[in-house]
Motif scaffolding. Structure first.
Motif, PDB file in Angstrom:
ATOM      1  N   GLU A 191       0.862  -1.154   0.000  1.00 52.35           N
ATOM      2  CA  GLU A 191       0.000   0.000   0.000  1.00 52.35           C
ATOM      3  C   GLU A 191       0.909   1.216   0.000  1.00 52.35           C
ATOM      4  O   GLU A 191       1.931   1.225   0.676  1.00 52.35           O
ATOM      5  N   PRO A 209       2.808   4.872   0.222  1.00 53.66           N
ATOM      6  CA  PRO A 209       3.194   5.696   1.379  1.00 53.66           C
ATOM      7  C   PRO A 209       2.268   6.889   1.508  1.00 53.66           C
ATOM      8  O   PRO A 209       1.826   7.452   0.516  1.00 53.66           O
ATOM      9  N   ARG A 210       1.942   7.247   2.741  1.00 51.77           N
ATOM     10  CA  ARG A 210       1.076   8.405   2.925  1.00 51.77           C
ATOM     11  C   ARG A 210       1.768   9.516   3.704  1.00 51.77           C
ATOM     12  O   ARG A 210       1.314  10.635   3.744  1.00 51.77           O
ATOM     13  N   ILE A 264      -5.255   7.308   9.444  1.00 49.19           N
ATOM     14  CA  ILE A 264      -4.260   6.262   9.223  1.00 49.19           C
ATOM     15  C   ILE A 264      -4.961   4.926   9.068  1.00 49.19           C
ATOM     16  O   ILE A 264      -4.628   4.127   8.206  1.00 49.19           O
ATOM     17  N   PHE A 305       6.150  -0.481   2.772  1.00 52.16           N
ATOM     18  CA  PHE A 305       6.069   0.934   3.113  1.00 52.16           C
ATOM     19  C   PHE A 305       5.775   1.100   4.594  1.00 52.16           C
ATOM     20  O   PHE A 305       5.667   2.198   5.096  1.00 52.16           O
ATOM     21  N   ALA A 306       5.615  -0.023   5.295  1.00 50.93           N
ATOM     22  CA  ALA A 306       5.473   0.026   6.734  1.00 50.93           C
ATOM     23  C   ALA A 306       6.842  -0.246   7.345  1.00 50.93           C
ATOM     24  O   ALA A 306       7.553  -1.135   6.909  1.00 50.93           O
ATOM     25  N   LYS A 307       7.186   0.524   8.368  1.00 48.64           N
ATOM     26  CA  LYS A 307       8.472   0.292   9.012  1.00 48.64           C
ATOM     27  C   LYS A 307       8.366  -0.882   9.976  1.00 48.64           C
ATOM     28  O   LYS A 307       7.301  -1.349  10.313  1.00 48.64           O
ATOM     29  N   SER A 340      -3.427  -1.262   6.649  1.00 51.76           N
ATOM     30  CA  SER A 340      -3.437   0.152   6.273  1.00 51.76           C
ATOM     31  C   SER A 340      -2.799   1.016   7.347  1.00 51.76           C
ATOM     32  O   SER A 340      -2.269   2.070   7.059  1.00 51.76           O
ATOM     33  N   THR A 359       1.227   1.974   7.376  1.00 49.02           N
ATOM     34  CA  THR A 359       1.882   3.025   6.609  1.00 49.02           C
ATOM     35  C   THR A 359       2.306   4.076   7.600  1.00 49.02           C
ATOM     36  O   THR A 359       1.518   4.853   8.074  1.00 49.02           O
ATOM     37  N   HIS A 360       3.515   4.082   7.901  1.00 49.38           N
ATOM     38  CA  HIS A 360       3.913   4.803   9.091  1.00 49.38           C
ATOM     39  C   HIS A 360       5.308   5.343   8.940  1.00 49.38           C
ATOM     40  O   HIS A 360       6.078   4.887   8.113  1.00 49.38           O
ATOM     41  N   LEU A 361       5.667   6.261   9.716  1.00 49.70           N
ATOM     42  CA  LEU A 361       6.932   6.953   9.544  1.00 49.70           C
ATOM     43  C   LEU A 361       7.734   7.104  10.812  1.00 49.70           C
ATOM     44  O   LEU A 361       7.246   6.928  11.902  1.00 49.70           O
ATOM     45  N   GLN A 377      -0.215   0.124  -7.994  1.00 46.62           N
ATOM     46  CA  GLN A 377      -1.641   0.446  -7.849  1.00 46.62           C
ATOM     47  C   GLN A 377      -2.200   1.089  -9.102  1.00 46.62           C
ATOM     48  O   GLN A 377      -3.350   0.876  -9.465  1.00 46.62           O
ATOM     49  N   VAL A 415      11.029  10.745   5.497  1.00 47.48           N
ATOM     50  CA  VAL A 415      10.413   9.645   6.226  1.00 47.48           C
ATOM     51  C   VAL A 415      11.223   8.354   6.089  1.00 47.48           C
ATOM     52  O   VAL A 415      11.450   7.642   7.061  1.00 47.48           O
ATOM     53  N   TYR A 416      11.672   8.062   4.889  1.00 49.70           N
ATOM     54  CA  TYR A 416      12.292   6.759   4.673  1.00 49.70           C
ATOM     55  C   TYR A 416      13.802   6.840   4.497  1.00 49.70           C
ATOM     56  O   TYR A 416      14.465   5.826   4.347  1.00 49.70           O
TER      57      TYR A 416
END
Lengths: 430, 282, 269, 368
Positions: free
Chosen positions: A39, A41-42, A63, A256-258, A419, A422-424, C81, C124-125
């Motif tokens: 999913e 990145p937001r 989120i 995209f999730a850490k 969902s 998706t975190h930072l 997507q 962020v990354y």
């Protein structure tokens, strides 16, 4: 299975969001396991920069819809700490009531509609309804009741904006509270029947391995879903403000999730962590349920997370009655106001699937830094570890029937709300 | 002293069958419908210029001008342009399918005032649909009226509604048909241009003895009325029929309000004299 | 006339195959799909009336074939997507964009087209990560495909989605609702927040949410997207008269406005 | 409150508009304040009691849980009493393949307590629309099933009902209470009102003395002196007519947010929309709903095919004010405005009958 085979399970059915599990096997050996979070990145932690706390509170619950009120609650706790807001007892209780709603809603959805069909061998709850019609009907009613609590306290079913800094926009009247109390009591027998049903199930062991469990320790003697102390199953306790030194994070290319780790090793959060770490604080029917279900295997087997959810449903129903009884004695609370415009705070809340941390730094009323660590981000490494273990043990026993499904069950036991992953990390603001 | 049980519900749609339908031109269709209840079908009457509320359950309800004449009872005719949700659904209906109607509503043309007078009908585009009703009413009661002039302007010969019918009318001696199109195509020998260009073909008339009825797109009225006034036709002898949004047809929902008038009960036919008082009218 | 009941020769719906429905999620909170699951009383009706081919959040074993209706939630946020969406579009006769992310890009699109995406990704990354699929700044579906119907909102409203589904079920089109949030807000008998000089985007935001935020004393955040009839210029002046800066107003209107708000505020920025 | 003349000329009885019966003469009774609560509480045998009560900080017409909740005598509810007769939303019909079946289930026997004179007038205005043939059966049923217990009030900040002639009421109630402090004067306006009195006849005293009349007159004088807002309604029709092309409309349109609040809170606005809602089912069944609509909304005059007769904001504003201040009066001989001041309170950008009326005179759109 002699040559390299790649097993892909994608999408991860009935997991909310976009998970996919990739297991690479070569010569009957597991080469690589990836739980892929594709999913997009937001960048939530950059979205709130320069925003007012009021805007933060509206943005961050987006989120994840399933635990939107947990996000709201965690953000409120973090922001209120930062701004020196002390809410009165009644407000705190209304928030607990709200949180019980979300816990019941999420647990009932996961347990009855996502996990039980697996345990009982059905595609979905609708198929399961043929034989277990009564369970499905009552579960639907329970979920509906939980939704009602969320709607009343949150303002609507999903992304309600009723909880605000220092209090609530609109509070239910006593008549409504009484009604909720009666309904909560009415569902207790069904919750206990569920405990009986679970006690009769055989739980497979192909994924078992040792791990550690983290949860938040409530600020009182009882069981609960929030706190300022991180409690680990090794007995160690940490101030939640030090979370960065306790939980280390890393970025991987397939997600995209850490990924969070405790003492450099994967760990588990969620209902199972809470029941294992805090179970001796349970009383009443919830204590009966816990004593009935918990055994040594829980420490090695994530499928018991579903059992732990059932225990917590009993707790939430009982505790709602306690909370409402107290609320009926109290006056409607005033909205508490900030005492400063600059400050730092970490809000810790137990979302249905585990510890949720919201950290905010506010300067002159605007957000200069934010860090949100979701439960999924914490347990994803452990999911991979359990999947690897499950694959290896199934391969070694040559149990290749329903191979994918059995791996999926392991992942699903964690109740991964993809969902929300998706975190930072913290964004340092120049 | 209202006993609801005995009060008719003016919003009650009645079932009617689509007896026949065919395309007039692209996206314009002609429908013949009849109340399912035969005695209701036979007793149903209306004035030229009145309209119906037509429902398709689940889609909605909207007003449609009646295009047939009460002088030919039993069947209600509608000419409908496909413009939206309801008409889309209607165009999917087949012969013998059921629709729901209620009405008739509105005032209709002032027939009494028109009797004994020369009649000038001026139609533009879709406006011919309600005017077809008065046109045939006059033809069916020919002895009650004076001379009959029928002006009709369409965009092109291909877009003329009821073309065959109206071309046949040209063979009659008791009506003067004047047709024009904005854009001619091959074979068109008639006038080219807007409908007002047809006025030059009118013979000398006694303006006091003429009743004019007008219907067309909103932009048309100003120009046509200018011509009618040039002919010195009295303002209250110029009638026009207007379109508005309507949700009830009986003066309750408010949508068709024009000043203190409701298009659905005080209209849809208004005289030019009316419009001088109610400036929003056209 | 009253209470007329007649037997008719039946509609077109009889004997018709159930329409095939697929429900998909791209990047977002999954709240719109969850809302469908939360329709409890109607969820079974949906499963009965439609042939639900794919709804991975609610049922396993999806069948990815031709569809009559596809409901897609979430923004397009990765190359994968984007491809998935194009593929759904090819299979679906009717494509419905559900929720603010799908219709406007979602909160992740609040900085739409301001050029900061790469920098924010880096923050962020970090610099070194190479993801298996290329990230895209959150975009609404109609940046890439034709969308037939929009269900705006964060999340969508239960009554709007049921009204849409029930119309589509019969091959009909939904009723538009081009009114501001204020319509439903007044029907909920809320005191207008603007009278108390509180921030609220109600008049410039499309209704449909049942005035979810103002009913709790919280100003409308604009999640239903811009009301094309909204008087943006005057509303911004009004908010400025409360002591808010133009920058702050624009910032807030962008929170849920994403790509769709740009055309309404371009002359005001 | 009833017109002063009626006090002396009790041979002319107000017509009991929608009640079943006829009272040959107006009865005017006295009641001591100590009986008021018991009397109001006794009314539930005539139907479910509705009254102005505070809900979430807003005064609204609802069913009180306790007598003490009822707010009488001044402050207006935000949404007027019209909502009890012309509901915000209801089902007109159920439909299925066999047709449309009317749904009258939303009506119930009610006693509406505390209706101020201006709102009684507003109901009489709505009657002109809904009770005119063909009668709207939904409205008619609610009207028939409701008893109106009027209650006198003192003008609030934005009341100007003296200017619209709606500060007194001669008909349209079953009972009307004038609160003179030391006692109530109670007008009996219908046989139903009379029946209500009979339940507790001992509460009432029918000997109104000359002294009582003097007290009433003094109270009227005091009240008349309390109005802070007024406007010259009688010149409005002409002014509106003359101002049709006035630039003030464009001036107000620039400011108007088209939020529609003015129309929702206006006691005489009656516009509605009708929408079919299908069930989620393969069968063609569902309901035909009616909802409040507003001429301030962009699609109010939009017809299929896309032509919008009032696309411009100025056109919509002009329609409303023309309707309130001129058009309705040409039709029914009285303004559609009842002087309650709700539009003055509701509009966030100060567009209301007073500012518009003023602008018509000064030809300037007043600054906010």
């Amino acid at each position: 299975m002699s040559k390299t085979e790649r097993i892909e399970i994608e999408p991860l059915a009935r997991v909310e969001g976009h998970g996919g599990i990739r297991v690479e096997i070569k010569d009957n050996k597991v080469q690589n396991v990836e739980v892929r979070i594709l999913e997009g990145p937001r960048l939530f932690e950059t979205l709130v920069l320069g925003k007012t706390p009021e805007e933060d509170l509206s943005i961050v619950p987006r989120i994840c819809a399933i635990c939107n009120l947990s996000h709201k609650f965690a953000a409120l706790r973090g922001l209120e700490k930062a701004l020196g807001v002390t809410v009165p007892e009644a407000t705190q209780l209304y928030r607990e009531l709200m949180h019980h709603g979300e816990m019941l809603e999420s647990h009932s959805l996961h347990l009855y509609f996502l996990a039980l069909p697996d345990f009982l061998g059905y595609d979905n709850a609708i198929a399961m309804a043929e034989k277990y019609g009564d369970v499905v009907t009552k579960a639907l009613a329970l979920k509906k009741f939980a939704n009602k609590v969320m709607r009343i306290m949150g303002g609507r079913m999903i992304h309600g904006e009723n909880p605000i800094l220092g209090g609530f926009g609109r509070l239910p009247d006593h008549r409504t509270l009484q009604q909720l109390r009666e309904e909560a009591e009415g569902f207790l027998p069904f919750a206990m029947e569920t405990i009986d049903l679970l006690a009769s199930l055989e739980v497979p062991d192909y994924m078992e391995r040792e791990t550690r469990f983290l949860c938040l320790k409530p600020p009182h003697d009882g069981y609960g879903y929030y706190g300022d102390i991180l409690l680990a199953s090794d007995g160690k306790e940490y101030d939640v403000e030090d979370y960065k030194s306790v939980i280390s994070e890393r970025v991987v290319g397939h997600s995209f999730a850490k990924r969070g780790r405790y003492q450099d090793r994967p760990f588990t959060v969620g209902a199972i962590a809470r029941v294992l770490n805090l179970g001796d604080r349970l009383t009443g029917k919830a204590r009966e349920a816990r004593d009935r279900l918990v055994n040594e295997r829980w420490y090695r087997n994530p499928l018991y997370n579903n059992f732990a959810q059932a225990v917590e449903m009993v707790f939430s129903l009982e505790d709602m009655v306690r909370v409402i009884d107290r609320l009926l004695e109290l006056d409607q609370p005033e909205i508490a106001r900030p005492t400063r415009e600059t400050g730092v705070g970490t809000g810790g809340v137990e979302a249905p699937r585990g510890i949720l941390l919201h950290h905010y730094e506010i300067e002159n009323g605007l957000t200069v830094s934010a860090d949100i660590i979701t439960p999924t981000a914490m347990f994803l490494d452990d999911v991979e570890a359990f999947i690897r273990r499950a694959s290896e043990s199934l391969l070694s026993k040559n149990e290749l029937d329903n191979f994918e499904l059995r791996l999926e069950m392991v992942a699903r036991a964690f109740d991964p709300c993809i969902s929300c992953s998706t975190h930072l990390v913290t964004v340092e603001f120049e | 002293m209202i006993a609801t049980e005995s009060v008719e519900n003016p919003f009650q749609p009645e079932p009617a069958r689509i007896v026949r339908q065919y395309d007039l031109i692209k996206d314009h269709r002609f429908f013949q419908i009849r109340h399912l209840d035969m005695s209701r079908a036979m007793s149903f009457t209306y004035n030229p210029g009145q309209f119906l509320m037509l429902s398709i359950p689940g889609v909605g309800e909207a007003p449609f001008s009646i295009s047939s004449t009460p002088s030919r009872p039993g069947i209600i005719e509608l000419g409908i342009r496909r413009t939206g949700r309801l008409t889309d659904a209607l165009f999917r209906k087949r012969d013998n399918d059921i629709v729901f109607i209620r009405g008739p509503y509105g005032n209709g043309f002032k027939i009494d005032q028109m009797r004994g007078k020369d009649i000038l009908i001026v139609a533009g585009g879709l406006g011919v649909i309600p005017l077809r009703s008065i046109l045939y009413y006059v033809l069916d009661n020919r002895d009650q009226f004076g001379r009959l002039y029928f002006m009709y302007g369409a965009r092109s010969p291909e877009e003329m509604l009821f073309k065959t019918e109206f071309f046949q009318l040209r063979e009659r001696e008791d009506i003067e048909c004047l047709y024009t199109v904005d854009r001619a195509s091959e074979g068109w020998t008639g006038e080219v241009g807007v409908v007002t260009k047809l006025f030059k073909y009118l013979p000398d008339i006694d303006p006091e003895g003429v009743n004019a009825v007008v219907c067309g797109p909103p932009v048309m009225y100003k120009f046509v009325i200018k011509e009618l006034l040039k002919l010195k036709i009295p303002k209250n002898q110029i009638q026009m029929t207007l379109e508005r949004r309507m949700k009830c047809g009986v003066g309750k929902c408010g949508h068709c309000v024009l000043d203190h008038l409701y298009t659905c009960i005080d209209g849809p036919v208004f005289t030019y004299w009316d419009t001088l008082h109610f400036r929003e009218l056209i | 006339m009253s209470g007329t009941k007649t037997t008719t020769s039946g509609g077109e719906s009889k004997g018709r195959e159930r329409p095939r429905l697929g429900i998909y999620g791209l990047t977002g909170c999954a709240g719109d799909q969850l809302l469908l699951i939360h329709t409890e009383d109607h969820l079974l009706d949906i499963f009965e009336a439609f042939d639900v081919r794919s709804f991975v959040m609610a049922s396993s074993n999806p069948v990815e074939e031709e569809l009559d209706v596809a409901i897609v939630e979430g923004s397009v946020s990765t190359e994968e997507q984007r491809e998935h969406l194009l593929e759904i579009r090819k299979r679906a006769k009717i494509l419905v964009a559900a929720g603010n992310c799908a219709t406007a890009g979602g909160v992740q699109a609040m900085y739409a087209k301001d050029g900061s995406f790469a920098e924010r990704m880096r923050r962020v990354y970090g610099d070194d990560v190479k993801f298996v699929t290329e990230p895209i700044e959150g975009s609404p579906l109609d940046e890439f495909v034709t969308v037939d119907y929009y269900l705006p909102g964060c999340p969508i409203s239960q009554s709007q989605v049921l009204a849409l589904l029930s119309r589509l079920l019969h091959g009909e089109q939904p009723e538009p609702y081009p009114h501001p949030v204020c319509h439903e807000c007044k029907l909920r008998e809320n005191r207008c927040l603007l009278l108390d000089k509180k921030f609220c985007l109600g008049p410039v935001t499309l209704g449909g949410c049942g005035a979810a935020c103002p009913s709790n004393g919280v100003g409308c955040t604009g999640c239903w997207g811009p009301n094309p009839d909204g008087n943006f210029e005057e509303h911004f002046k009004l908010l400025q008269s409360f002591g808010m800066s133009k920058d702050e107003i624009i910032r807030r209107v962008r929170n849920y406005g994403g790509h769709k708000i740009l055309q309404y505020i371009k002359d005001l920025e | 409150m009833p017109h002063q003349l009626r006090l002396i000329r009790n041979d002319v009885a107000p017509a009991p508009t929608f009640q079943t019966g006829w009272v040959p003469t107006v009865r005017i009774l006295k009641m001591e304040p100590k009986y008021f609560q018991a009397f109001i509480e006794s009314l539930d045998k005539f139907g479910r009691v509705y009254a102005p009560v505070r809900r979430n900080g807003v005064l609204t017409w609802d069913t009180p849980e306790r007598f003490e909740e009822i707010v009488l005598g001044g402050e207006h509810t935000m949404i007027p009493v019209k909502k009890l007769f012309h509901p915000m939303r209801f089902d007109m019909f159920r439909f299925d393949d066999s047709g449309f079946t009317p749904d009258y289930s939303s009506s119930e026997k009610r006693v509406i307590v505390g209706v101020p004179p201006c709102e009684i007038h507003s109901l009489l205005r709505l009657d002109e629309v809904f009770m005119e043939r063909p009668v709207d059966p939904y409205y008619a049923q609610q009207r028939r099933d409701s008893a109106i217990i009027g209650y006198s009030c003192l003008p609030g900040e934005n009341c100007f009902c003296r200017s619209t002639g709606t500060d007194i009421v001669e008909e349209g109630f079953d009972l009307f209470f004038v609160n003179l402090g030391e006692f109530y004067l109670v007008w009996v306006g219908s046989s139903l009102g009379h029946d209500m009195v009979l339940v507790h006849e001992d509460f009432f005293d029918d000997s109104v003395s000359h002294d009582d009349i003097k007290k009433y007159i003094a109270w009227r004088k005091k009240r008349d002196g309390m109005f802070k807002k007024s406007f010259d309604f009688r010149s409005m029709p002409d002014l509106m007519e003359l101002s049709y092309e006035s630039p003030i409309w464009e001036g107000f349109a620039e400011r108007c947010l088209s939020c529609g609040q003015c129309t929702m809170v206006c006691p005489t606005c009656n516009c509605y929309n009708v929408v079919d809602v299908l069930d989620i089912s393969s069968a063609t069944s569902g309901r035909r709903e009616r909802h409040w609509d507003s001429c301030m909304f962009v699609d109010y005059s939009l017809v299929a095919g896309g032509h919008n007769f009032r696309g411009a904001r100025a056109e919509r504003l002009k329609l409303w004010y023309t309707h309130k201040l001129r058009a309705y009066a040409s039709e029914y001989g009285k303004p559609a405005c009842i002087g309650c001041g709700r539009c003055v309170e509701a509009c966030p950008v100060d567009i209301n009958v007073l500012t518009v009326a003023e602008a018509l005179v000064t030809m300037e759109v007043p600054a906010r």
